[in-house]
Design a protein around this motif. Structure first.
Motif, PDB file in Angstrom:
ATOM      1  N   TRP A 267      40.543  46.581  36.916  1.00 20.58           N
ATOM      2  CA  TRP A 267      39.926  45.238  36.898  1.00 20.58           C
ATOM      3  C   TRP A 267      39.883  44.652  38.314  1.00 20.58           C
ATOM      4  O   TRP A 267      38.878  44.070  38.723  1.00 20.58           O
ATOM      5  N   VAL A 268      40.962  44.835  39.083  1.00 16.78           N
ATOM      6  CA  VAL A 268      40.986  44.334  40.466  1.00 16.78           C
ATOM      7  C   VAL A 268      39.952  45.078  41.309  1.00 16.78           C
ATOM      8  O   VAL A 268      39.200  44.474  42.071  1.00 16.78           O
ATOM      9  N   HIS A 269      39.892  46.399  41.149  1.00 17.85           N
ATOM     10  CA  HIS A 269      38.889  47.185  41.885  1.00 17.85           C
ATOM     11  C   HIS A 269      37.473  46.701  41.585  1.00 17.85           C
ATOM     12  O   HIS A 269      36.601  46.712  42.456  1.00 17.85           O
ATOM     13  N   HIS A 270      37.243  46.284  40.355  1.00 18.90           N
ATOM     14  CA  HIS A 270      35.900  45.852  39.951  1.00 18.90           C
ATOM     15  C   HIS A 270      35.542  44.454  40.452  1.00 18.90           C
ATOM     16  O   HIS A 270      34.436  43.968  40.189  1.00 18.90           O
ATOM     17  N   GLN A 271      36.440  43.811  41.182  1.00 21.90           N
ATOM     18  CA  GLN A 271      36.116  42.484  41.736  1.00 21.90           C
ATOM     19  C   GLN A 271      35.175  42.585  42.934  1.00 21.90           C
ATOM     20  O   GLN A 271      34.593  41.599  43.345  1.00 21.90           O
ATOM     21  N   GLY A 272      35.033  43.783  43.494  1.00 15.86           N
ATOM     22  CA  GLY A 272      34.095  43.935  44.606  1.00 15.86           C
ATOM     23  C   GLY A 272      34.521  45.003  45.583  1.00 15.86           C
ATOM     24  O   GLY A 272      35.700  45.370  45.655  1.00 15.86           O
ATOM     25  N   ASP A 273      33.556  45.494  46.371  1.00 13.38           N
ATOM     26  CA  ASP A 273      33.836  46.541  47.357  1.00 13.38           C
ATOM     27  C   ASP A 273      34.589  46.013  48.570  1.00 13.38           C
ATOM     28  O   ASP A 273      34.969  46.779  49.452  1.00 13.38           O
ATOM     29  N   ASP A 274      34.748  44.692  48.631  1.00 16.81           N
ATOM     30  CA  ASP A 274      35.484  44.105  49.761  1.00 16.81           C
ATOM     31  C   ASP A 274      36.940  43.852  49.385  1.00 16.81           C
ATOM     32  O   ASP A 274      37.676  43.195  50.115  1.00 16.81           O
ATOM     33  N   VAL A 275      37.370  44.365  48.215  1.00 18.25           N
ATOM     34  CA  VAL A 275      38.730  44.132  47.720  1.00 18.25           C
ATOM     35  C   VAL A 275      39.512  45.445  47.716  1.00 18.25           C
ATOM     36  O   VAL A 275      39.064  46.440  47.159  1.00 18.25           O
ATOM     37  N   CYS A 276      40.678  45.432  48.355  1.00 20.56           N
ATOM     38  CA  CYS A 276      41.547  46.612  48.353  1.00 20.56           C
ATOM     39  C   CYS A 276      42.903  46.233  47.762  1.00 20.56           C
ATOM     40  O   CYS A 276      43.679  45.513  48.399  1.00 20.56           O
ATOM     41  N   PRO A 277      43.199  46.686  46.531  1.00 17.62           N
ATOM     42  CA  PRO A 277      44.524  46.428  45.975  1.00 17.62           C
ATOM     43  C   PRO A 277      45.566  47.346  46.598  1.00 17.62           C
ATOM     44  O   PRO A 277      45.257  48.482  46.965  1.00 17.62           O
ATOM     45  N   ILE A 278      46.796  46.848  46.714  1.00 18.76           N
ATOM     46  CA  ILE A 278      47.871  47.653  47.312  1.00 18.76           C
ATOM     47  C   ILE A 278      49.078  47.698  46.363  1.00 18.76           C
ATOM     48  O   ILE A 278      50.136  47.156  46.682  1.00 18.76           O
ATOM     49  N   PRO A 279      48.934  48.334  45.201  1.00 17.66           N
ATOM     50  CA  PRO A 279      50.080  48.396  44.294  1.00 17.66           C
ATOM     51  C   PRO A 279      51.252  49.104  44.965  1.00 17.66           C
ATOM     52  O   PRO A 279      51.065  50.091  45.671  1.00 17.66           O
ATOM     53  N   GLY A 280      52.443  48.562  44.747  1.00 20.16           N
ATOM     54  CA  GLY A 280      53.634  49.193  45.297  1.00 20.16           C
ATOM     55  C   GLY A 280      54.336  50.001  44.224  1.00 20.16           C
ATOM     56  O   GLY A 280      54.225  49.693  43.039  1.00 20.16           O
ATOM     57  N   THR A 281      55.045  51.020  44.621  1.00 19.16           N
ATOM     58  CA  THR A 281      55.872  51.777  43.686  1.00 19.16           C
ATOM     59  C   THR A 281      56.903  52.576  44.462  1.00 19.16           C
ATOM     60  O   THR A 281      56.758  52.791  45.668  1.00 19.16           O
ATOM     61  N   THR A 282      57.940  52.996  43.756  1.00 19.26           N
ATOM     62  CA  THR A 282      58.939  53.873  44.370  1.00 19.26           C
ATOM     63  C   THR A 282      59.012  55.196  43.613  1.00 19.26           C
ATOM     64  O   THR A 282      59.871  56.024  43.897  1.00 19.26           O
ATOM     65  N   LYS A 283      58.124  55.363  42.646  1.00 18.44           N
ATOM     66  CA  LYS A 283      58.160  56.566  41.787  1.00 18.44           C
ATOM     67  C   LYS A 283      56.853  57.350  41.891  1.00 18.44           C
ATOM     68  O   LYS A 283      55.769  56.773  41.807  1.00 18.44           O
ATOM     69  N   LEU A 284      56.999  58.652  42.044  1.00 18.31           N
ATOM     70  CA  LEU A 284      55.842  59.536  42.182  1.00 18.31           C
ATOM     71  C   LEU A 284      54.899  59.437  40.979  1.00 18.31           C
ATOM     72  O   LEU A 284      53.677  59.357  41.143  1.00 18.31           O
TER      73      LEU A 284
END
Length: 341
Positions: A267-284
């Motif tokens: 859904w965040v990706h679909h907000q536009g090509d000028d949007v880059c989400p940066i989800p964080g994680t510590t697990k592969l």
């Protein structure tokens, strides 16, 4: 897995992977620091997978996350776009928001040392110092660009007027802000301002700090010292209500053949090509699952359905407790008010 495409972030020339990796939780805020060797392996896996936009800050640790990134990037610095931040001072165990020129310069020099690099790709002001005119802060940042210590300039959690004033001093490449299915305030004024000025948008906590992975069960998995336990949305009276949103998202995800977190991230990706989400994680495994969100394509009907669900549930609780200053009050005094020390 398809190759991760590159996107142009802002209009100043920076290209990044369409999804980034938030590194904060590896070192701080989400419970105890994780194993250094495991985190370096995860960072290397991310880069090999095509996720080359890495996000850190001097306050993560404090300081230890930048040191970790410095070690992880030995010999592969040229493969990544590295973002770090200044603006939250942690001297003498006391947190303070600072934007005065001497502090800006000292913070940049210290980050370069810890990261063991010559130049920061994207340098954000992490929080806006409401005592210092933004023009003064950006004036010093501009000097650091001219000296070759920074390539591109960013702001985090800034108001629309602050973004405009900063951009007039030196072009802003990206604004980092919290944006997800349950954090939508930025759509009113901040996002349109960025788009008008040609500024890229970096969405942090696109999974609602893990809420869209596990829903209300998340709270049971949190380690002692995880600051999410203290956030208003995760308090029992709010969490029970907010769980309805996760349940509805899960229903759509099941129909779609993806996980709730992949749907929320898509859904965040679909907000536009000028949007880059940066989800964080510590697990592969979580990283691989997040990467899978890039392959989830949503129809207009599915986007509309998600909109209506969010509107009907009406999330309860602020995203931060009252003592954490955010973009809502980040205006600064006029330049004429500044008397340099």
């Amino acid at each position: 897995m398809a190759a991760v495409k590159k996107i142009k972030l802002g209009s100043q020339g920076l290209e990044v992977s369409a999804q980034g990796l938030g590194c904060m939780g590896m070192s701080s805020f989400y419970g105890p620091p994780k194993s250094e060797s495991d985190m370096i392996a995860l960072i290397h896996h991310a880069i090999d997978s095509g996720v080359t936009f890495l996000d850190t800050s001097d306050i993560y640790g404090p300081y230890t996350n930048e040191i970790l990134l410095g070690k992880a990037l030995k010999g592969i610095r040229d493969r990544v776009q590295l973002a770090t931040k200044f603006g939250i001072s942690f001297a003498n165990e006391k947190r303070e928001i600072r934007g005065d020129p001497a502090y800006v310069r000292a913070a940049c020099e210290s980050s370069l040392k810890r990261l063991d690099i010559d130049c920061i790709d994207l340098y954000y002001q992490h929080r806006v110092d409401t005592r210092v005119p933004i023009e003064i802060t950006m004036g010093e940042v501009k000097k650091l660009v001219e000296e070759g210590k920074i390539k591109y300039v960013g702001l985090s959690e800034a108001s629309a007027s602050t973004i405009r004033r900063a951009h007039a001093v030196h072009p802003i490449t990206a604004v980092q802000l919290e944006w997800s299915l349950w954090t939508r305030d930025v759509e009113e004024e901040i996002v349109p301002t960025c788009r008008e000025l040609g500024i890229g948008i970096v969405a942090y906590s696109p999974l609602g700090r893990g809420f869209f992975s596990l829903g209300s069960k998340l709270i049971e998995t949190l380690a002692d010292g995880d600051f999410r336990k203290f956030l208003p949305r995760f308090q029992p009276e709010n969490l029970e209500h907010n769980a309805k949103l996760f349940d509805r998202v899960t229903e759509i995800a099941e129909r779609k053949g993806c996980s709730p977190s992949q749907l929320a991230l898509s859904w965040v990706h679909h907000q536009g090509d000028d949007v880059c989400p940066i989800p964080g994680t510590t697990k592969l495994d979580n990283f691989n699952q997040n990467l899978g969100a890039l392959s989830v394509k949503l129809t207009q009907e599915e986007m509309a359905e998600l909109e209506s669900i969010v509107a009907s549930v009406n999330v309860k609780g602020d995203r931060y407790s009252a003592d954490i200053s955010t973009w809502k009050d980040s205006d600064t005094p006029p330049p004429s008010s500044w008397k340099s020390a």
